[in-house]
Design a protein around this motif. Structure first.
Motif, short mmCIF file in Angstrom:
data_model
loop_
_atom_site.label_atom_id
_atom_site.label_comp_id
_atom_site.label_asym_id
_atom_site.label_seq_id
_atom_site.Cartn_x
_atom_site.Cartn_y
_atom_site.Cartn_z
N ALA A 132 0.82 -1.21 0.00
CA ALA A 132 0.00 0.00 0.00
C ALA A 132 0.86 1.26 0.00
CB ALA A 132 -0.94 -0.01 1.20
N ILE A 133 2.02 1.24 0.64
CA ILE A 133 2.86 2.44 0.70
C ILE A 133 3.79 2.57 -0.51
CG2 ILE A 133 2.75 2.60 3.21
CD1 ILE A 133 5.61 1.44 3.32
N THR A 134 3.86 1.52 -1.33
CA THR A 134 4.71 1.58 -2.53
C THR A 134 4.02 2.45 -3.59
OG1 THR A 134 5.49 -0.66 -2.09
CG2 THR A 134 5.84 0.19 -4.31
N PRO A 135 4.76 3.39 -4.21
CA PRO A 135 4.14 4.24 -5.25
C PRO A 135 3.64 3.39 -6.43
CG PRO A 135 6.29 5.10 -4.62
CD PRO A 135 6.15 3.77 -3.95
N THR A 136 2.49 3.77 -6.93
CA THR A 136 1.88 3.02 -8.04
C THR A 136 2.77 3.06 -9.28
OG1 THR A 136 -0.29 3.59 -7.17
CG2 THR A 136 -0.22 2.78 -9.41
N ALA A 137 3.50 4.14 -9.48
CA ALA A 137 4.39 4.24 -10.65
C ALA A 137 5.48 3.17 -10.61
CB ALA A 137 5.02 5.62 -10.72
N ASP A 138 5.90 2.78 -9.39
CA ASP A 138 6.94 1.76 -9.25
C ASP A 138 6.36 0.35 -9.23
OD1 ASP A 138 8.72 3.83 -9.04
OD2 ASP A 138 8.79 3.79 -6.85
N TYR A 139 5.05 0.22 -9.10
CA TYR A 139 4.43 -1.08 -8.91
C TYR A 139 3.16 -1.15 -9.76
CZ TYR A 139 3.24 -5.23 -6.09
OH TYR A 139 2.95 -6.50 -5.66
N PRO A 140 3.27 -1.55 -11.03
CA PRO A 140 2.11 -1.49 -11.93
C PRO A 140 0.95 -2.40 -11.54
CG PRO A 140 4.00 -2.51 -13.02
CD PRO A 140 4.48 -2.01 -11.70
N PHE A 141 1.20 -3.48 -10.81
CA PHE A 141 0.13 -4.42 -10.44
C PHE A 141 -0.32 -4.23 -9.00
CE2 PHE A 141 2.75 -6.55 -13.68
CZ PHE A 141 1.80 -6.61 -14.70
N LYS A 142 -0.13 -3.03 -8.49
CA LYS A 142 -0.42 -2.74 -7.09
C LYS A 142 -1.88 -3.02 -6.73
CE LYS A 142 -0.29 1.09 -3.78
NZ LYS A 142 0.18 2.45 -3.58
N ALA A 143 -2.82 -2.51 -7.48
CA ALA A 143 -4.24 -2.66 -7.14
C ALA A 143 -4.65 -4.13 -7.14
CB ALA A 143 -5.10 -1.88 -8.12
N ASN B 143 -2.70 -6.80 -6.69
CA ASN B 143 -2.08 -7.51 -5.56
C ASN B 143 -2.72 -7.11 -4.24
OD1 ASN B 143 -0.37 -9.03 -7.12
ND2 ASN B 143 1.32 -7.58 -7.00
N LEU B 144 -3.09 -5.85 -4.09
CA LEU B 144 -3.78 -5.44 -2.86
C LEU B 144 -5.12 -6.15 -2.72
CD1 LEU B 144 -3.07 -1.59 -2.69
CD2 LEU B 144 -2.21 -3.38 -1.14
N ARG B 145 -5.81 -6.35 -3.82
CA ARG B 145 -7.10 -7.06 -3.78
C ARG B 145 -6.90 -8.50 -3.34
NH1 ARG B 145 -9.48 -10.40 -7.42
NH2 ARG B 145 -7.95 -9.92 -9.01
N VAL B 146 -5.92 -9.19 -3.92
CA VAL B 146 -5.67 -10.60 -3.59
C VAL B 146 -5.22 -10.73 -2.13
CG1 VAL B 146 -4.16 -12.56 -4.10
CG2 VAL B 146 -5.19 -11.24 -5.96
N ILE B 147 -4.29 -9.90 -1.73
CA ILE B 147 -3.77 -10.00 -0.36
C ILE B 147 -4.82 -9.57 0.66
CG2 ILE B 147 -2.01 -9.09 1.21
CD1 ILE B 147 -0.14 -9.10 -1.28
N GLY B 148 -5.64 -8.57 0.31
CA GLY B 148 -6.74 -8.16 1.19
C GLY B 148 -7.72 -9.29 1.42
N TYR B 149 -7.99 -10.08 0.39
CA TYR B 149 -8.87 -11.25 0.53
C TYR B 149 -8.27 -12.25 1.51
CZ TYR B 149 -11.48 -15.46 -0.81
OH TYR B 149 -12.25 -16.59 -0.79
N ARG B 150 -6.97 -12.46 1.42
CA ARG B 150 -6.30 -13.41 2.33
C ARG B 150 -6.31 -12.89 3.76
NH1 ARG B 150 -1.40 -15.82 -1.44
NH2 ARG B 150 -2.80 -16.45 -3.12
#
Length: 153
Positions: free
Chosen positions: A20-31, A33-40
């Motif tokens: 969540a704290i990683t800038p989106t520009a540096d992490y294109p699949f951020k949203a 991965n946050l969805r998958v990890i949030g489910y877990r």
């Protein structure tokens, strides 16, 4: 759980926080991965609350992982298909442009031939020498007063 190990809930919460704290520009699949990890995180919170068993949570995570991988493969196939279609369209545009260029060149050549603008060079022909014949003139002279006047015709 052995001493010094963290629970799966702690692991996924920390992972979620770091992503969540990683800038989106540096992490294109951020949203995604946050969805998958949030489910877990939600599943392991339910396990700790006693709503579901750890085995059921592991089974649901495995199902989610399989669905996630299937989505990724479908996305890759779609991207590959889009890339193939783009290459085909570019090839067809190039072929069309080449055909149009050839048609234009043939039309220009036909126009030049019909207008006579393009004529092949004629071979050099020697012109025979013709001597200039002096023109016959008729001159008359007469005295006008004290001056002589000559008129040639």
């Amino acid at each position: 759980m052995a001493s010094g190990q963290i629970t799966p809930l702690q692991y996924y919460r920390e992972l979620h926080r770091r992503i969540a704290i990683t800038p989106t520009a540096d992490y294109p699949f951020k949203a995604e991965n946050l969805r998958v990890i949030g489910y877990r995180v939600d599943l392991y919170e339910d396990v700790e609350a006693g709503k579901i068993t750890a085995e059921k949570a592991e089974r649901l995570i495995a199902e989610q992982q399989a669905a996630w991988e299937a989505e990724g493969q479908a996305r890759e196939r779609g991207a590959e298909e889009a890339r193939r279609r783009a290459q085909q369209a570019a090839y067809e545009r190039q072929q069309s442009a080449q055909a149009q260029g050839a048609t234009q060149r043939r039309a220009l050549a036909l126009q030049l031939l019909q207008s006579g603008a393009f004529r092949p060079p004629q071979p050099y022909q020697l012109q025979p020498y013709q001597m200039q014949v002096p023109k016959a003139t008729n001159c008359t002279s007469e005295w006008i007063g004290n001056q002589m006047q000559t008129i040639c015709r």
